[in-house]
Structures are given as structure tokens and as C-alpha cells.
Write a protein that holds these residues in place. Structure first.
Motif, PDB file in Angstrom:
ATOM      1  N   MET A 218      19.830   5.955  37.166  1.00 42.67           N
ATOM      2  CA  MET A 218      19.388   4.953  36.191  1.00 42.67           C
ATOM      3  C   MET A 218      18.723   3.776  36.887  1.00 42.67           C
ATOM      4  O   MET A 218      17.717   3.244  36.412  1.00 42.67           O
ATOM      5  CB  MET A 218      20.605   4.490  35.390  1.00 42.67           C
ATOM      6  CG  MET A 218      20.278   4.015  34.012  1.00 42.67           C
ATOM      7  SD  MET A 218      19.670   5.347  32.977  1.00 42.67           S
ATOM      8  CE  MET A 218      18.720   4.418  31.803  1.00 42.67           C
ATOM      9  N   THR A 220      17.161   3.892  39.676  1.00 43.73           N
ATOM     10  CA  THR A 220      15.845   4.360  40.118  1.00 43.73           C
ATOM     11  C   THR A 220      14.873   4.347  38.938  1.00 43.73           C
ATOM     12  O   THR A 220      13.718   3.923  39.073  1.00 43.73           O
ATOM     13  CB  THR A 220      15.967   5.785  40.686  1.00 43.73           C
ATOM     14  OG1 THR A 220      17.041   5.819  41.617  1.00 43.73           O
ATOM     15  CG2 THR A 220      14.683   6.216  41.361  1.00 43.73           C
ATOM     16  N   ALA A 221      15.354   4.797  37.796  1.00 47.28           N
ATOM     17  CA  ALA A 221      14.499   4.821  36.613  1.00 47.28           C
ATOM     18  C   ALA A 221      14.077   3.416  36.214  1.00 47.28           C
ATOM     19  O   ALA A 221      12.914   3.175  35.885  1.00 47.28           O
ATOM     20  CB  ALA A 221      15.236   5.502  35.459  1.00 47.28           C
ATOM     21  N   ILE A 222      15.037   2.509  36.257  1.00 45.36           N
ATOM     22  CA  ILE A 222      14.724   1.120  35.868  1.00 45.36           C
ATOM     23  C   ILE A 222      13.684   0.518  36.809  1.00 45.36           C
ATOM     24  O   ILE A 222      12.743  -0.143  36.381  1.00 45.36           O
ATOM     25  CB  ILE A 222      16.016   0.276  35.840  1.00 45.36           C
ATOM     26  CG1 ILE A 222      16.890   0.717  34.668  1.00 45.36           C
ATOM     27  CG2 ILE A 222      15.709  -1.206  35.725  1.00 45.36           C
ATOM     28  CD1 ILE A 222      18.300   0.172  34.719  1.00 45.36           C
ATOM     29  N   GLN A 224      11.470   2.137  38.484  1.00 46.85           N
ATOM     30  CA  GLN A 224      10.196   2.779  38.199  1.00 46.85           C
ATOM     31  C   GLN A 224       9.586   2.219  36.918  1.00 46.85           C
ATOM     32  O   GLN A 224       8.394   1.961  36.833  1.00 46.85           O
ATOM     33  CB  GLN A 224      10.427   4.294  38.058  1.00 46.85           C
ATOM     34  CG  GLN A 224       9.157   5.117  38.193  1.00 46.85           C
ATOM     35  CD  GLN A 224       8.530   4.951  39.569  1.00 46.85           C
ATOM     36  OE1 GLN A 224       9.192   5.132  40.577  1.00 46.85           O
ATOM     37  NE2 GLN A 224       7.259   4.573  39.606  1.00 46.85           N
ATOM     38  N   PHE A 225      10.443   1.978  35.943  1.00 47.73           N
ATOM     39  CA  PHE A 225      10.000   1.438  34.669  1.00 47.73           C
ATOM     40  C   PHE A 225       9.368   0.056  34.863  1.00 47.73           C
ATOM     41  O   PHE A 225       8.287  -0.229  34.351  1.00 47.73           O
ATOM     42  CB  PHE A 225      11.199   1.338  33.717  1.00 47.73           C
ATOM     43  CG  PHE A 225      10.902   0.590  32.455  1.00 47.73           C
ATOM     44  CD1 PHE A 225      10.169   1.179  31.438  1.00 47.73           C
ATOM     45  CD2 PHE A 225      11.355  -0.713  32.280  1.00 47.73           C
ATOM     46  CE1 PHE A 225       9.902   0.487  30.274  1.00 47.73           C
ATOM     47  CE2 PHE A 225      11.075  -1.403  31.119  1.00 47.73           C
ATOM     48  CZ  PHE A 225      10.343  -0.806  30.108  1.00 47.73           C
TER      49      PHE A 225
END
Lengths: 614, 173
Positions: A218, A220-222, A224-225
Motif C-alpha cells: 500500500m 508503494t502504491a501511495i 506511485q499515486f
């Protein structure tokens, strides 16, 4: 020395032929044609041809190399192509090129700054600006948070403690406050594979927290976001997430990311610790990071590097007290107040009792203390002094909470000596005493017998060295004197110009009896009465005759008194004629009153009075 | 245990999230899908005696209003392309997404899932197209998020592909 080759066109160089071979001039010993357009003959020519055939390619290469070496322009071009690669390889192979270049670069930078600082300023500004802004923002944020906390605690007990500490240590209050404000705890540190977002290792997992593998993904996703959504630069990355008291600090390496979950306000040194840990892991596990295929087991070895990141700085936080505790505190306070009130009241009452005891004659307060929670007094007490218990009651002292012991003693206080004298002498009502300088003075009225006894007994009263009775009336004597006056007012009347009784013998007998009684009473008081019988006449007639007649009348009465039993020695008869009339003669009645005999009584002291100081 | 990141790709409304919900017990709320376009869950599967920890990135679907954030695919070991058997447009979208994924991050194992297998009679994707893809070496699976049929198998199929890829890499010189 190698002869300098002549530049040639490439097409010419590659053409095989004697001219080309000869003109190349390869080798210092190469034979040369004897003249222009001349042709070699014999074995030399054959040898030259053979040599040309055998060595021409190498010769040509040597020529090219020579040109590359001798031509500075060419060499510079070649070096420019090779140098960057050489530096990169040198850095990769750790040949020490960085160390070699360092002083040169320093000199270059120094010279550049010296010549024109603006160039370097312009170059660094895009980098330095954001870096400085970021550093300043972080510092200000930290300081503001700390100051907020400081302000919140300025008027608290803790704030006062900080001030005292600042005064004690000589540090500014701000420094002291900041030192106490920085309270934080690094709860979790998660090592994440940068490419895949997979969890490599984690330390300090909290119970009940989300799965760390999901957290890694999560995060990492944040990141990237954020990167995709806000079109930040390639080097710009999400550095921290903050929600309330919780923050996640993120540090990046080439192959891994370190995320630290922090509660509270952590100092920037923590970021340094994270960076150190990440550098260390990259240094020690380069291959494992590069070849990571989803198997995180090798990264168990990273735990020793991660664990030091779990830092915490605690200050004593005041726990929120429960209402019950406040109630208990209030109750205790109320009890203390009540206890204090009653304690003060009891203490005040005890002091009042002690004051009363000290003021009370015949009581001496030797000491006062508290024994087993009770007030206690040691007293000296004259038997005639007031009861200490009554004094306690007057002072409203609780007799259950106080006690005393009293030793008997004789007090010489004036009031006690007076009381002692009254008790010892059994003084009748109406008698009072004054005691001063050892002398007891009685006053009032008392029977003669008591007065006489007191004269001797008073000196036996402890503390009395002298006795006076000024102002003390003799009740018996006063009664006797009243009786004397009554007798003296009586008159035995005689007929005109005779010694004949008007009312007969009975009146004379009654008078004699009264005088006898009076004489007895006087004797009982220790007094010896004297009786002077005085005869009178009215003013008519001759005075000498009146004198004789008055003397006859007096003798008549005196004789009768003697005959009634009174001693003749105490009786004296005298005739005064009309010189001392009983009353003024205005009529016959008053003249009849003057024709009479009356008695004058005297009392002589037979017992001596005690003298003061005897 | 080996962990692998896998992604779910597909057009909007094909049932990706429902499939994941069938497959895992989620920790995060679906609200993440609408906020940052991805929801992440985890599932451990046993394939050929080896446990595999799948970190499943469920990417929000693509339609005319929103695009799949392809950067979420970075580092994925494989992905599931999901289509709705009743909507041919989702099939075309899947093919497009696969091309974009390949272009962005290179070729990785994937499985094409045709969802809504419980209503195959309403499917409008031809068997011929399917067989064409199969002939090209694509792995295909039929799933029903509604009944759960084929879901576990589809994930296992991809898992086996990931482990096979790993073995191949290991055996490569």
C-alpha cells in the motif's frame, strides 16, 4: 627515432604497390630510390618488394598509430570519447578514482567560485533552493510543534519544572522545553523492495496492526499515486505521511525503501538513522536486492541493521486521572480540611485551657505536650486551687482527648493564702481576708470569740507571717455597747425637792437587774464595766442645795445597786445639781425629767489584743 | 515462502473486485479503489507443494472516464486480465491493456479470465476468438464471481506460471 609519416589519403594507403611501399618510409633502414622516377634493381629491389609484401599492413597500422599519437587534435578527440567511460569504470571497480579526482575537483570549484561565483550559484540554485526550503520547513515544523507543546505546558506544573531546570542548568528555557517536547517512538520499520513493493523485512510490528506485507504494497502504491498524480520531478519522492500523531517516514535506496512508522514528534536524527540503516543494507546485501525474486528469507540478515531504528524517547506523561480518583482526592482533601479544622479547634481550645490554668491561682503549668494523640499537661496544683477539669470544661476541651497529672504544692498566691486562711480559721460569713507581703488582713464583722482565736491561729496559716484586723468589727462588743446606751438613756425620777422615788422601788430594782446583766455580758467579753451614778435636780432653788440633793439621790441609787449584788468598787456616785440637765427646762415635764438619776457605764479592756508582726 | 505481486486488469465492471473478494479476505476497504485506484489484498496459495504468497493489486477498471494507472504494474510478476463474457467491448479493452502493459513493463505471465461463467448462455464473445488466443499460447480461464466457480483455479493457474518462470530462471545458465 621513428621518421614522421606523411599524411596520406585512405584510398592511397590501401593500394598495394612499390611506390606506396616506398613512400611509406617504414623502418629507418628502408631502401630509398636513388632518384626521381628511378627504379631499384637487383637483390635490393627484390628484398624491398618482399618486405613490402610482408610488412606493408603492419607498416600502415604503425603509421596510423603514429599519427594518432603525434596528432594532438586526434588524441584529444579520442580521449574525450574514452574518458567518461574510464571514470565510470574506475568508480565501479573502486580504483580510487574518486580520491584522485577529489583535490582536482575541489581546486576547480574553488577557482570557479573565485573567478565568478554567480556561475556556481546559478547551477546550484535549482538544487539548493528546494533543499534549503525543505530543511527550513522541517525545522520550523518541528520547532512550531515543540513550541505549541511548550505553550500548552507553560502554565502547568511541568512548565514550571522546565523553567526550574533551565535556571538550574543555565540553558535557555526554549532549549529545555524542546528537549522535553520531542517525544516520539519509532514503532515499526519496514524494508520494502523498491521495484515490486514486496516486504523484505520488518521489525517492531504492533499487535493489531495491518499485515506488513499489505502495508508495504500500500505504501508503494501511495507513493506511485502521489508521483503520478502531482507530476513531480523524477528525483522528487514522497518523504513522509502524517496523520495526527502518527507519521510514516520514507527513505529510498536504489533497490529498497525503508518506511518507519512513528508516533509523536521525532527529531531529524531519526531520519539520519534510517538513512544509515538503508545504506548499510544496500552495502551488505547488494546481490540479494538485485536478484530478489520474492523470497524474503535472506533479508533476515537485515534485522540487525533495522532494529537500531526502533528508537523511542519518552517523557513522563501525565495519565488522565479517573473521576473516581478525583472523587477520592476531593474526599481526602475534605477529610483533611475537616481534620485540620478540628485539629486547629482542639489545639486552640487546649491553648485556651493552658492560658486559664496559668491565670488560675494555685496552678502552675509545668509542661504541655501531645501523648498518643492526646493533649497532656503536667501541673502543680494547690489543694485549694480550681479543679483543672472544670477549667477544661470552661475552655471546651474534650475530656476524652485530653488529660493531665497534677502534683500538690502550697501556693503563696494572695488569693490562695486568703482562701487557705478562711478555711483554716473557719471564718464566719461577713469576714474577708487580704494577703499582701506576707501579712493577712481580716475585715468584716465576727463574733468576739472568733476574733480572739483568729489572732493566734492566723499566724499558723502557711505563708502568713503577720496578721491585722483593721476593719474587722466585734459583733459581741457592738451589741454590748447598744445595751450600754440603752441603760444610760434610762432615768430614775425623783419627787420635787426630795430624794423620794416617783415610780417606787420596782423601777430601781429593774435598773439594778439590767446593770447586773450588762456587767455579766461585759465580763464574758473580757471587759470590766465601771458604773457612775449621776444625780440631778431641776434648776429651781439654791444650787448648793441642789448639789446636795442630787448627791443624795445618786447615793440612794448606788446603794441600791450595791445591795442588788453589784460590786461597790465599780460604782461611783456623783451629784451634779442642775449643771448638767438631761433636757432644757421649758415646762414642768422637762423639769421633772431633770429631777432624776441616771448611770454612765464604762468598759475597760482586760484582755490584750494581738499586735501585727508579733 | 515466495511472495509475488500480481495485478488484476480489466475494463470497468467486469467483476475484478468481486473476484478478489471471492479469493481473499480483504484487510483494506474498497474505498481505496476510488481514491487511489488500487486495492491491495493478500492470499497464500499452495501450488505443486509449494506455498506462494500472492500480493494482489486490484486496479480500478478502465472506461471512457478513467484510465488504469499503469505505473501500478511496476514490479508485478504477473497479472490477470479480466473480461466480461457478456460484453465484447471488455474483451477488446483487455487486449489493449495487455499491449500497454507489455510495452510499459515487458512481457510477464498473465491469464485471461472470462468472468460471469454462470451465465455463459448470455456470452457474446465467440469461442473462435478464444481458441485463437489459446493458439497464440494465451492461458484462459472461465470464472464466476457470483458462484465462485473457477476463481481459485484461475489464481492457481497464474501462480503455477509464476513458479514455472522462477524455475526457468533458476535453471537458465
Amino acid at each position: 627515432m621513428t621518421p614522421k609519416p606523411q599524411p596520406q589519403a585512405p584510398n592511397q594507403r590501401n593500394e598495394p604497390g612499390a611506390d606506396a611501399a616506398l613512400s611509406s618510409g617504414a623502418g629507418g633502414n628502408a631502401a630509398r630510390p636513388s632518384g626521381a622516377g628511378g627504379r631499384a634493381t637487383g637483390p635490393d629491389e627484390a628484398f624491398a618488394k618482399l618486405r613490402h609484401i610482408l610488412l606493408a599492413p603492419q607498416q600502415q597500422r604503425i603509421d596510423v598509430l603514429g599519427e594518432r599519437l603525434d596528432n594532438v587534435g586526434l588524441r584529444a578527440d579520442e580521449l574525450a570519447r574514452v574518458l567518461p567511460k574510464a571514470i565510470v569504470r574506475g568508480a565501479q571497480q573502486q580504483t580510487g578514482i574518486e580520491t584522485a579526482l577529489q583535490p582536482i575537483l575541489q581546486d576547480v570549484l574553488r577557482a570557479s567560485v573565485k573567478r565568478n561565483p554567480q556561475v556556481l550559484v546559478d547551477a546550484l540554485f535549482p538544487v539548493m533552493g528546494p533543499a534549503i526550503r525543505k530543511a527550513v520547513a522541517a525545522s520550523v515544523r518541528t520547532m512550531v510543534e515543540s513550541l505549541n507543546q511548550m505553550m500548552e505546558r507553560s502554565f502547568t506544573w511541568q512548565g514550571i519544572q522546565w523553567r526550574i531546570e533551565a535556571m538550574r542548568t543555565g540553558k535557555p528555557i526554549g532549549e529545555s522545553a524542546l528537549a522535553h517536547s520531542l517525544v516520539y517512538s519509532v514503532r515499526q520499520v519496514i524494508l520494502i523492495h523498491r521495484e515490486t513493493g514486496l516486504l523484505l523485512q520488518a521489525v517492531g510490528a504492533e499487535e493489531g496492526s495491518k499485515d506488513q506485507e499489505l502495508l508495504s504494497a500500500m505504501l508503494t502504491a501511495i507513493q506511485q499515486f502521489v508521483k503520478d498524480s502531482f507530476e513531480v520531478g523524477e528525483s522528487e519522492e514522497l518523504e513522509s505521511l502524517e496523520v495526527g500523531d502518527l507519521s510514516v517516514w520514507i527513505e529510498r535506496g536504489p533497490d529498497a525503501i525503508l518506511a518507519a512508522v512513528i508516533h509523536g514528534n521525532a527529531p531529524q536524527q531519526v531520519r539520519g538513522t534510517l538513512q544509515d540503516a538503508l545504506s548499510s543494507i544496500h552495502g551488505e546485501m547488494t546481490e540479494e536486492l538485485e536478484d530478489f525474486d520474492g523470497d524474503a528469507r535472506p533479508f533476515e540478515l537485515a534485522r540487525p541493521s533495522l532494529e537500531p531504528c526502533l528508537r523511542a524517547e519518552y517523557v513522563k506523561k501525565e495519565k488522565k486521572k479517573s473521576p473516581v480518583l478525583y472523587l477520592i482526592y476531593a474526599s481526602v482533601l475534605a477529610l483533611l480540611c475537616v481534620w485540620g479544622f478540628f485539629s486547629y479547634r482542639d489545639s486552640a481550645r487546649w491553648s485556651r485551657f493552658l492560658d486559664l490554668a496559668r491565670a488560675e491561682p494555685g496552678i502552675v503549668v509545668v509542661s504541655s505536650e501531645t501523648r498518643d494523640g492526646k493533649f497532656w499537661a503536667s501541673l502543680l496544683r494547690d489543694p485549694l486551687a480550681a479543679d483543672p477539669a472544670s477549667l477544661m470544661r470552661r475552655a471546651e476541651v474534650d475530656l476524652e482527648e485530653a488529660a493531665y497529672d497534677d502534683e500538690p504544692f502550697l501556693s503563696f498566691d494572695a488569693r490562695i493564702v486568703s482562701a487557705r486562711a478562711a478555711a483554716r480559721l473557719r471564718s464566719p460569713d461577713g469576714v474577708s481576708f487580704q494577703f499582701e507581703a506576707g501579712v493577712l488582713t481580716a475585715s468584716g464583722a465576727a463574733p468576739r470569740a472568733w476574733i480572739v482565736t483568729a489572732r493566734t491561729e492566723a499566724l499558723h496559716v502557711p505563708g502568713v507571717s503577720g496578721y491585722r484586723e483593721e476593719g474587722l468589727s466585734d459583733l459581741d462588743l457592738e451589741a454590748l455597747l447598744e445595751r450600754k446606751q440603752a441603760i444610760e438613756r434610762e432615768a430614775v425620777q425623783f419627787a420635787l425637792n426630795t430624794a423620794r422615788l416617783v415610780e417606787g422601788q420596782q423601777q430601781l430594782d429593774a435598773l439594778a437587774a439590767t446593770i447586773r446583766e450588762f456587767s455579766g455580758e461585759a465580763a464574758a467579753l473580757g471587759l470590766q464595766p465601771g458604773i457612775r451614778v449621776v444625780g440631778r435636780t431641776d434648776s429651781s432653788g439654791n444650787e448648793s442645795r441642789n448639789i446636795r440633793l442630787s448627791r443624795q439621790r445618786a447615793n440612794l441609787v448606788a446603794d441600791r445597786l450595791v445591795s442588788s449584788g453589784l460590786p461597790a468598787a465599780m460604782i461611783e456616785a456623783a451629784g451634779v445639781g442642775s449643771t448638767k440637765p438631761v433636757t432644757d427646762e421649758g415646762d414642768e415635764t422637762s423639769r421633772a425629767l431633770n429631777r432624776s438619776v441616771s448611770v454612765e457605764l464604762s468598759l475597760n479592756e482586760t484582755a490584750e489584743k494581738p499586735e501585727a508582726g508579733r | 515462502m515466495i511472495s509475488k505481486k500480481i495485478c488484476l486488469l480489466g475494463a470497468s465492471g467486469v467483476g475484478k473486485t468481486s473476484l478478489v473478494r471471492r479469493f481473499v479476505h480483504g484487510s483494506f476497504s474498497d474505498i481505496y479503489m476510488t481514491t487511489i485506484g488500487v486495492k491491495i489484498d493478500k492470499k497464500i496459495v499452495d501450488t505443486e507443494g509449494e506455498s506462494l504468497n500472492l500480493i494482489v493489486w486490484d486496479l480500478s477498471g478502465e472506461d471512457e472516464f478513467s484510465q488504469v494507472q499503469m505505473s501500478y504494474l511496476r514490479g508485478a510478476a504477473g497479472y490477470l486480465l479480466v473480461v466480461d463474457g457478456t460484453r465484447p467491448a471488455t474483451y477488446d479493452k483487455a487486449l489493449e491493456l495487455r499491449t500497454r502493459a507489455d510495452e510499459a513493463f515487458g512481457s510477464v505471465p498473465f491469464v485471461l479470465l472470462t468472468n460471469k461463467a454462470d451465465i455463459t448462455d448470455q456470452w457474446r464473445i465467440s469461442e473462435q476468438d478464444m481458441r485463437g488466443l489459446e493458439a497464440q499460447g494465451w492461458l484462459l480461464a472461465k470464472t464466476s464471481a457470483k458462484s465462485g466457480a473457477g476463481v481459485e483455479e484461475a489464481f492457481l493457474l497464474l501462480g503455477r506460471q509464476l513458479l514455472a518462470g522462477k524455475s526457468a530462471r533458476k535453471s537458465a545458465p
